[in-house]
Design a protein around this motif. Sequence first.
Motif, short mmCIF file in Angstrom:
data_model
loop_
_atom_site.label_atom_id
_atom_site.label_comp_id
_atom_site.label_asym_id
_atom_site.label_seq_id
_atom_site.Cartn_x
_atom_site.Cartn_y
_atom_site.Cartn_z
N ALA A 31 109.33 -10.64 23.36
CA ALA A 31 108.11 -10.60 22.52
C ALA A 31 107.58 -9.07 22.67
CB ALA A 31 106.98 -11.65 22.76
N LEU A 32 107.38 -8.70 23.78
CA LEU A 32 107.03 -7.31 23.87
C LEU A 32 107.68 -6.20 23.85
CD1 LEU A 32 104.42 -7.41 26.88
CD2 LEU A 32 103.99 -6.80 24.88
N MET A 33 108.99 -6.35 24.36
CA MET A 33 109.98 -5.24 24.03
C MET A 33 110.75 -5.12 22.80
SD MET A 33 110.07 -3.44 26.83
CE MET A 33 108.55 -3.85 27.19
N ALA A 34 111.01 -5.99 21.91
CA ALA A 34 111.52 -6.13 20.53
C ALA A 34 110.36 -4.99 19.66
CB ALA A 34 111.86 -7.39 19.88
N PRO A 35 109.06 -5.40 19.75
CA PRO A 35 108.34 -4.49 18.83
C PRO A 35 108.23 -3.29 19.23
CG PRO A 35 107.34 -6.84 19.26
CD PRO A 35 108.53 -6.66 20.17
N THR A 90 97.58 -23.28 30.63
CA THR A 90 96.39 -23.19 29.78
C THR A 90 96.69 -21.52 29.57
OG1 THR A 90 94.90 -24.61 30.57
CG2 THR A 90 93.91 -22.62 29.16
N TRP A 91 96.83 -20.69 30.41
CA TRP A 91 97.06 -19.26 30.20
C TRP A 91 98.27 -18.93 29.72
CZ3 TRP A 91 93.16 -16.17 29.34
CH2 TRP A 91 92.07 -16.65 29.81
N ILE A 92 99.25 -19.69 30.22
CA ILE A 92 100.75 -19.42 29.43
C ILE A 92 100.73 -19.82 27.96
CG2 ILE A 92 103.10 -20.19 29.23
CD1 ILE A 92 103.15 -20.78 32.37
N LEU A 93 99.95 -20.85 27.46
CA LEU A 93 99.83 -21.09 26.11
C LEU A 93 99.03 -20.16 25.38
CD1 LEU A 93 100.69 -23.17 23.64
CD2 LEU A 93 98.66 -24.34 24.52
N MET A 94 97.71 -19.87 26.11
CA MET A 94 96.86 -18.98 25.37
C MET A 94 97.47 -17.35 25.26
SD MET A 94 93.21 -20.08 26.62
CE MET A 94 92.51 -18.61 26.36
N GLY A 95 97.99 -16.98 26.24
CA GLY A 95 98.81 -15.70 26.26
C GLY A 95 99.79 -15.48 25.17
N SER A 102 98.32 -11.29 18.06
CA SER A 102 98.22 -9.77 18.21
C SER A 102 99.17 -8.84 17.50
CB SER A 102 97.86 -9.04 19.47
OG SER A 102 96.79 -9.70 20.18
N LEU A 103 100.67 -9.48 17.59
CA LEU A 103 101.56 -8.67 17.00
C LEU A 103 101.55 -8.77 15.48
CD1 LEU A 103 104.50 -9.57 19.64
CD2 LEU A 103 103.34 -7.56 19.31
N MET A 104 101.03 -9.86 14.92
CA MET A 104 100.79 -10.20 13.54
C MET A 104 100.14 -9.18 13.24
SD MET A 104 103.05 -12.36 12.25
CE MET A 104 102.29 -12.46 10.77
N GLY A 105 98.99 -8.76 14.01
CA GLY A 105 97.92 -7.81 13.53
C GLY A 105 98.34 -6.55 13.61
N ILE A 106 99.27 -6.22 14.22
CA ILE A 106 100.12 -4.67 14.25
C ILE A 106 100.80 -4.84 12.87
CG2 ILE A 106 102.14 -3.54 15.09
CD1 ILE A 106 101.21 -4.36 18.05
N ALA A 107 101.44 -5.93 12.39
CA ALA A 107 102.28 -5.98 11.35
C ALA A 107 101.51 -5.86 9.95
CB ALA A 107 103.11 -7.22 11.19
N LEU A 108 100.23 -6.12 10.08
CA LEU A 108 99.30 -6.29 9.00
C LEU A 108 98.40 -4.94 9.03
CD1 LEU A 108 98.12 -10.00 8.83
CD2 LEU A 108 99.99 -8.79 7.56
N PHE A 118 95.78 -3.55 18.37
CA PHE A 118 96.34 -4.83 18.52
C PHE A 118 97.26 -4.63 19.89
CE2 PHE A 118 95.03 -5.66 14.06
CZ PHE A 118 94.09 -6.92 14.19
N TRP A 119 98.15 -3.57 19.85
CA TRP A 119 99.03 -3.49 20.91
C TRP A 119 98.53 -3.52 22.27
CZ3 TRP A 119 103.83 -4.23 21.51
CH2 TRP A 119 104.28 -3.63 22.65
N CYS A 120 97.10 -3.16 22.41
CA CYS A 120 96.46 -3.44 23.59
C CYS A 120 96.33 -4.70 24.00
CB CYS A 120 95.34 -2.50 23.96
SG CYS A 120 95.49 -0.97 24.20
N ALA A 121 95.89 -5.51 22.91
CA ALA A 121 95.59 -7.01 22.93
C ALA A 121 96.72 -7.41 22.95
CB ALA A 121 94.88 -7.63 21.73
N ALA A 122 97.74 -7.31 22.65
CA ALA A 122 99.01 -8.05 22.85
C ALA A 122 99.70 -7.74 24.16
CB ALA A 122 100.33 -7.44 21.90
N ASN A 123 99.35 -6.71 24.97
CA ASN A 123 99.82 -6.45 26.42
C ASN A 123 98.79 -7.16 27.21
OD1 ASN A 123 101.72 -4.35 26.97
ND2 ASN A 123 100.68 -3.08 25.32
N LEU A 124 97.46 -7.42 26.91
CA LEU A 124 96.74 -7.96 27.46
C LEU A 124 97.20 -9.46 27.65
CD1 LEU A 124 93.71 -8.12 29.12
CD2 LEU A 124 93.05 -8.85 26.94
N PHE A 125 97.30 -10.17 26.39
CA PHE A 125 97.63 -11.64 26.45
C PHE A 125 98.79 -12.07 27.00
CE2 PHE A 125 94.14 -11.20 23.14
CZ PHE A 125 93.33 -11.72 23.56
N PHE A 126 99.82 -11.08 26.75
CA PHE A 126 101.12 -11.30 27.30
C PHE A 126 101.21 -11.17 28.79
CE2 PHE A 126 102.97 -10.79 22.78
CZ PHE A 126 103.35 -12.00 22.72
#
Length: 139
Positions: A31-35, A90-95, A102-108, A118-126
């Motif tokens: 999920a992080l490397m493909a985008p 909890t954190w595996i699911l929430m992350g 966040s990746l959807m936010g990048i797309a939009l 959004f990229w920083c948020a994706a890195n944080l959560f993942f």
Amino acid sequence: MDRETALESIKTPFKRLIAGILISEGSQFIALMAPLMIIFVFKVMEIDPEHYTISFGIITGFGALVAAFANPNGDALIDRTSLKFGRRRTWILMGSVLGSASLMGIALSTNVWFIGMFWCAANLFFNFGTASATALVPD
């Protein structure tokens, strides 16, 4: 110690746990490397065609700083979580869910700054999700 006894001592009774960790870690890595490698570059090129290399470098640099901060601090937060669902789950699911959002936010996104946020948020959560899955090993 004979060979059969040695092999039996290596086997783990947690086969489902190992499969879960492999699936979790692998899917979050993908999920992080493909985008980053494919889609992310084209999105920045679409929004900022003249200075896309500078924009891409700044965005990924800030994303790396967030990731470096999120992993150790995420471990501390995860260890202090006491929910009925479980602190790791909890954190595996929430992350995963928030990182995907966040990746959807990048797309939009229509602005380079939004892509960066959004990229920083994706890195944080993942990274929170990855830290949770990694912490399952010593548990």
